[in-house]
Design a protein around this motif. Structure first.
Motif, mmCIF file in Angstrom:
data_model
loop_
_atom_site.group_PDB
_atom_site.id
_atom_site.type_symbol
_atom_site.label_atom_id
_atom_site.label_comp_id
_atom_site.label_asym_id
_atom_site.label_seq_id
_atom_site.Cartn_x
_atom_site.Cartn_y
_atom_site.Cartn_z
ATOM 1 N N THR A 25 102.197 58.191 -23.380
ATOM 2 C CA THR A 25 101.836 57.828 -24.758
ATOM 3 C C THR A 25 101.039 58.954 -25.403
ATOM 4 O OG1 THR A 25 99.856 56.693 -23.964
ATOM 5 C CG2 THR A 25 101.836 55.343 -24.306
ATOM 6 N N ARG A 48 82.033 57.847 -28.365
ATOM 7 C CA ARG A 48 82.652 56.558 -28.690
ATOM 8 C C ARG A 48 81.595 55.467 -28.651
ATOM 9 N NH1 ARG A 48 88.199 54.712 -27.138
ATOM 10 N NH2 ARG A 48 88.223 52.511 -26.645
ATOM 11 N N ASP A 52 83.665 49.433 -28.159
ATOM 12 C CA ASP A 52 85.120 49.635 -28.134
ATOM 13 C C ASP A 52 85.611 49.722 -26.679
ATOM 14 O OD1 ASP A 52 87.674 50.143 -28.935
ATOM 15 O OD2 ASP A 52 87.267 52.092 -29.834
ATOM 16 N N HIS A 57 93.769 52.111 -16.022
ATOM 17 C CA HIS A 57 95.091 52.566 -15.595
ATOM 18 C C HIS A 57 95.262 52.418 -14.087
ATOM 19 C CE1 HIS A 57 94.363 54.295 -19.499
ATOM 20 N NE2 HIS A 57 95.654 54.572 -19.629
ATOM 21 N N SER A 171 99.798 52.991 -26.468
ATOM 22 C CA SER A 171 100.519 51.814 -25.955
ATOM 23 C C SER A 171 100.364 50.578 -26.850
ATOM 24 C CB SER A 171 99.998 51.475 -24.559
ATOM 25 O OG SER A 171 98.617 51.171 -24.605
ATOM 26 N N ARG A 201 97.439 45.702 -30.809
ATOM 27 C CA ARG A 201 97.708 47.032 -31.383
ATOM 28 C C ARG A 201 99.209 47.301 -31.245
ATOM 29 N NH1 ARG A 201 94.977 52.172 -28.573
ATOM 30 N NH2 ARG A 201 96.559 51.709 -27.013
ATOM 31 N N GLN A 234 89.356 47.747 -33.536
ATOM 32 C CA GLN A 234 90.411 47.841 -34.555
ATOM 33 C C GLN A 234 89.763 48.310 -35.855
ATOM 34 O OE1 GLN A 234 93.566 47.348 -33.630
ATOM 35 N NE2 GLN A 234 92.866 46.834 -31.591
#
Ligand code: TXA
Ligand code: MG
Length: 361
Positions: A25, A48, A52, A57, A171, A201, A234
């Motif tokens: 991605t 960041r 959030d 993974h 993704s 998303r 978002q």
């Protein structure tokens, strides 16, 4: 950062650093989920905000199963069809997942990436890796190794060079939760439970693809949206290039603004052009000489693959004052949804044709 090997990435991860990891991605900034300091480092290096949550993974199904308290035939089917690949499943989290990863939520986003280097890295280190996109917070996501290098010039670690990301957009994030939130049975006993699905998303795996994959199942429904607090991260603005991007939505294929018209509109609305949006700095134009149009490929797959690179390239040209794009009716189809979401969030101003003039909205 510098380009390194998988062996060097493992050494960096072992000592608690974060590394650049190619995925199909976008590139991720990866850290071990079993070390709190590595997770903290992801947030620090990216600047960041802690609200959030990160995607975790994995390289195999067993690893994924340990991260959640539910696993049922519906999830099994989704992973069979879409993993490894660009689908993140948001599921109730197990105690293995630190609150810092999920920003305090009781759910965790899990994904098995399709890039062989990412899979190899996770397989070798034998720990799931949390990885947000490898860009400074709010900025355009990286789809090439050199993008990652330019985002983290001063940070000493390595990035694996896995070539250009095949998909080019993040993704699809799909939340799965019991219809009856209070029903313990629903989480335990799949056959009796009914499930709500919600795409948090948009990505290149579409709702219709998910419906096809689940055609044998009748115990789920899609919710168009869920409570805001269940879907943080978002932001209204995101993915922004370093110079302002202006979006034009045409009704009629013959209508698109000339470069001159764009420059005039930009100058006219100069005060509205931000020098910061949501704390992310945007270079306010000093002059209005050159507006560069970014063209989307006609093929949605290629358009998605190239978009972030195009944004980066165009905004690094010192001669360019503003960027602009023109989108039309055809872009409303579901296959364009993820890309439209990203470019709308990347845009500083949006105009729509109203009879004879371009109207801000
Ligand atoms: O393709 C991708 O997903 C890339 C590659 C690196 O895997 N990663 C990525 O991560 O896009 P990031 O951090 O840029 O976006 C993660 C987003 C969050 O902002 C949030 O919207 C959603 O995923 N998310 C993650 N965990 C969640 C959770 N537990 N509940 C709701 N949303 C979650
Ligand atoms: Mg991101």
């Amino acid at each position: 950062m510098k380009i390194g090997s998988i062996a060097q990435a493992i050494v960096a991860l072992q000592r608690g650093d974060v590394v650049g990891m190619p995925t199909e991605t976008v590139y991720g900034l990866a850290g071990r989920i079993d070390q709190r300091s590595s997770i903290e480092k992801i947030f620090q290096v990216k600047k960041r905000p802690f609200f959030d949550p990160l995607i975790v993974h994995v390289s195999d199904i067993q690893m994924a199963q340990k991260l959640t308290t539910i696993w049922n035939p519906l999830i099994e089917q989704l992973t069979k069809v879409f993993w490894p690949g660009p689908l993140t499943l948001v599921l109730p989290k197990s105690t293995m997942v630190d609150d810092l990863v999920t920003s305090g939520l009781q759910s965790v986003g899990i994904r098995m990436p399709r890039h062989p280097m990412a899979l190899e890295l996770i397989r070798q280190i034998q720990v799931p890796l949390a990885a947000p996109s490898a860009n400074q917070f709010g900025r355009t996501s990286p789809t090439r190794c050199d993008h990652v290098l330019s985002e983290f010039l001063d940070y000493e670690s390595v990035v694996l060079d896995g070539g250009e990301s095949e998909i080019g957009l993040e993704s699809t994030v799909l939340a799965i939760f019991p219809e009856d939130k209070n029903s313990e049975a629903a989480t335990q006993e799949f056959m009796q439970g009914r499930w709500n699905l919600s795409i948090l998303r948009a990505g290149m795996i579409l709702e219709k693809d998910i419906r096809v994959a689940l055609k044998e199942f009748d115990n789920f429904k899609f919710l168009p949206s869920i409570e805001k607090k269940m879907a943080p991260g978002q932001m209204k603005h995101h993915y922004m290039p370093s110079i302002p991007l202006i979006l034009f939505e045409q009704n009629d294929l013959m209508e698109f603004p000339s470069e001159l018209e764009v420059l005039k509109l930009a100058e006219q609305e100069f005060d509205r052009l931000p020098d910061k949006i949501d704390e992310v700095p945007i270079k306010k134009p000093k002059s209005f000489h050159h507006a560069e149009r970014i063209f989307l490929d006609f093929d949605p797959i290629l358009a998605a693959r190239r978009f972030y690179s195009q944004l980066r390239e165009a905004s690094s040209n010192k001669e360019v004052d503003v960027l602009y794009m023109v989108i039309n009716e055809g872009h409303r189809e579901e296959i364009w949804k993820a890309l439209m979401d990203r470019l709308t969030k990347a845009a500083s101003l949006r105009f729509r044709k109203n009879r004879t003039y371009w109207e801000l909205f």
